[in-house]
Scaffold this motif. Sequence first.
Motif, PDB file in Angstrom:
ATOM      1  N   ASN A   1       0.815  -1.216   0.000  1.00 45.13           N
ATOM      2  CA  ASN A   1       0.000   0.000   0.000  1.00 45.13           C
ATOM      3  C   ASN A   1       0.849   1.266   0.000  1.00 45.13           C
ATOM      4  O   ASN A   1       0.440   2.301  -0.492  1.00 45.13           O
TER       5      ASN A   1
ATOM      6  N   LYS B   1       2.991   0.856  -3.713  1.00 45.84           N
ATOM      7  CA  LYS B   1       2.088   0.731  -4.879  1.00 45.84           C
ATOM      8  C   LYS B   1       2.833   0.303  -6.153  1.00 45.84           C
ATOM      9  O   LYS B   1       2.844   1.033  -7.156  1.00 45.84           O
TER      10      LYS B   1
ATOM     11  N   VAL C   1       0.845   0.231  -9.768  1.00 47.91           N
ATOM     12  CA  VAL C   1       0.242   1.383 -10.426  1.00 47.91           C
ATOM     13  C   VAL C   1       1.022   1.735 -11.694  1.00 47.91           C
ATOM     14  O   VAL C   1       2.246   1.890 -11.656  1.00 47.91           O
TER      15      VAL C   1
ATOM     16  N   GLN D   1      -3.760  -3.426  -8.503  1.00 47.66           N
ATOM     17  CA  GLN D   1      -3.232  -2.101  -8.886  1.00 47.66           C
ATOM     18  C   GLN D   1      -2.971  -2.037 -10.387  1.00 47.66           C
ATOM     19  O   GLN D   1      -3.281  -1.045 -11.044  1.00 47.66           O
TER      20      GLN D   1
ATOM     21  N   ASP E   1      -9.458  -0.363  -7.557  1.00 49.99           N
ATOM     22  CA  ASP E   1      -9.177   0.195  -6.232  1.00 49.99           C
ATOM     23  C   ASP E   1      -9.900  -0.658  -5.202  1.00 49.99           C
ATOM     24  O   ASP E   1     -11.120  -0.628  -5.131  1.00 49.99           O
TER      25      ASP E   1
ATOM     26  N   THR F   1     -11.457  -1.713  -1.769  1.00 49.89           N
ATOM     27  CA  THR F   1     -11.906  -1.034  -0.553  1.00 49.89           C
ATOM     28  C   THR F   1     -11.264  -1.705   0.657  1.00 49.89           C
ATOM     29  O   THR F   1     -10.651  -2.771   0.531  1.00 49.89           O
TER      30      THR F   1
END
Length: 407
Positions: free
Chosen positions: A94, A97, A100, A315, A320, A322
Motif C-alpha cells: 500500500n 504501490k 500502479v 493495482q 481500487d 476497498t
Amino acid sequence: MLKLKLHWQILIAFILAALFGYFIPEGVRYVSWLGDLFLRALKMVIIPLVFSSIISGVTSMGDGKNLGRLGIKTIAYYLTTSTLAILTGLFVVNIVKPGVGVDLGFSKTVEGLEGSAGSVKDIFYRLIPENIVDSMAQGAILPVIFFAILLGYFITRTEEKHRQILTGFFDAFFEVMMKITLFIIRFTPLGIFGIVSAEVSRNANDLGAIAGSLAIYSLCVVAGLLFHGLVSLPLIVRYVGKARPYAHLKNMTVPLLTAFSTSSSSATLPLTMEALENNSGISNRISSFTVPLGATINMDGTALYECVAAMFIAQAYGVDLTFVQQMLVVITALLASVGAAGIPMAGLVMMTVVLTAVGLPLEGIGLVLAVDRVLDMIRTTINVWSDSCGALLIARSEKEQTNIAVS
Ligand code: ASP
C-alpha cells in the motif's frame, strides 16, 4: 584435508552451481541427476519419518490433555505469525504501490488455472483419509499426520503390555529413520549443486524480468519477507520464547539453504527436524508434532506473497480495493497459504483462491509469473524459518531448556 562445516559446503556448492548453470548451461544435463537423486532420497524418507516421529512424539506426551494443549498453541502460533506476515505485506504494497501504471502487455498466459482453483472445503476434506495406505502412497502429508496422531493417541489408551510393545517399536523405528535422514543429509552439497545449476540454466532468461518492470514488485515481496524473517519472527522468539533468535537461525542454516535451493518445505522437512533436535536441542515430543504440521499448513512467506501479488494485480488492472475487500484479501491469503502444498510454485496456483474472492481476473497471475520461481525460493525459506521458530517457541512454552534459551 580441509574439513568444512556442512553449511559452508552447501553455500559453496550453491554459488558454484549458479555460475555453472549460467555460464555452461549445456553442461547441466551431466549434473542435474545429482539433484534428482537427492530429492528422491528426501521424499523417500518423508512419510516414514513423519509417521514414526508423530507416533513417537504423541505417545511420549502421556495423555490427551497435553496433546490438546500443544495443538492449540501450535495452531495459535501459525495463525498469528501468518497474519502478521500478511499485514506486513499489505503495508508495504500500500505504501509502495508497485502495480500502479504497470504495462499489462508483458503478461504471460497461464493455462489450466480454472481447473486448479481450490476451495476451503477441500482443505478439511483432505485431512481425513479415505484410505491411509493410498494417502501414504500419494505422499499426502496431512492425512498421514491425522492418522498418526490418532494412532499415537490410542496406543496410550490400550492396556500396558500392548502399549509398551507399540511405543517401543515406534520409538525404535523413528530412531532408525533419523539415522537414514542424517545419512542423506551428508549428500546435501551434491544435491544442491545439481538442483541449482538446473534451475539457473532453465530460468536464466527470466532474470531480465526481475531487473525490468517487475523489479519494484519483487523488491516489495523481498522486503516484506526479509522484515518478517529477520525482525518480526526474531522479536517473537526473543521476547515471547526467551531464546536467542540469531543463534537459532545459525543452527538452522542447512535446512534454510536447502529450502532456498529446492523451493519445497516438504522436501526440506527431514533436514528441519534433524536440525531442530540436534542443533537447537528441541525434544522430539515437540518437533515431531509441530514441524510436519507446519511444513504443510504454516507458510508465512507464502501468505505474505499471496497478499502482495493480489494487491499488485489489482493495482495493475486499476482496481481500487476497498478496506473490506483488502480484509478479504488478508483472510483468503491466509487460507491459501494453509491450503498450499509444500512444493515448488504451489503458492502461485493457490493465488486463484485470492483473486476469485475479490473478483480479480485470473489472467492477472500471468503478470507475476516471470518472477515467481525466484520469489518462491525466498518465501519457502521464510516458511521453513517460521516453522522452526514455532517449534522453538512451543518448546520454550513447555519449559524446555533447549540449547539457545536466554538464561
Ligand atoms: N514452495 C512453497 C513451499 O514449499 C509453497 C509456495 O509455493 O509458496 O513452502
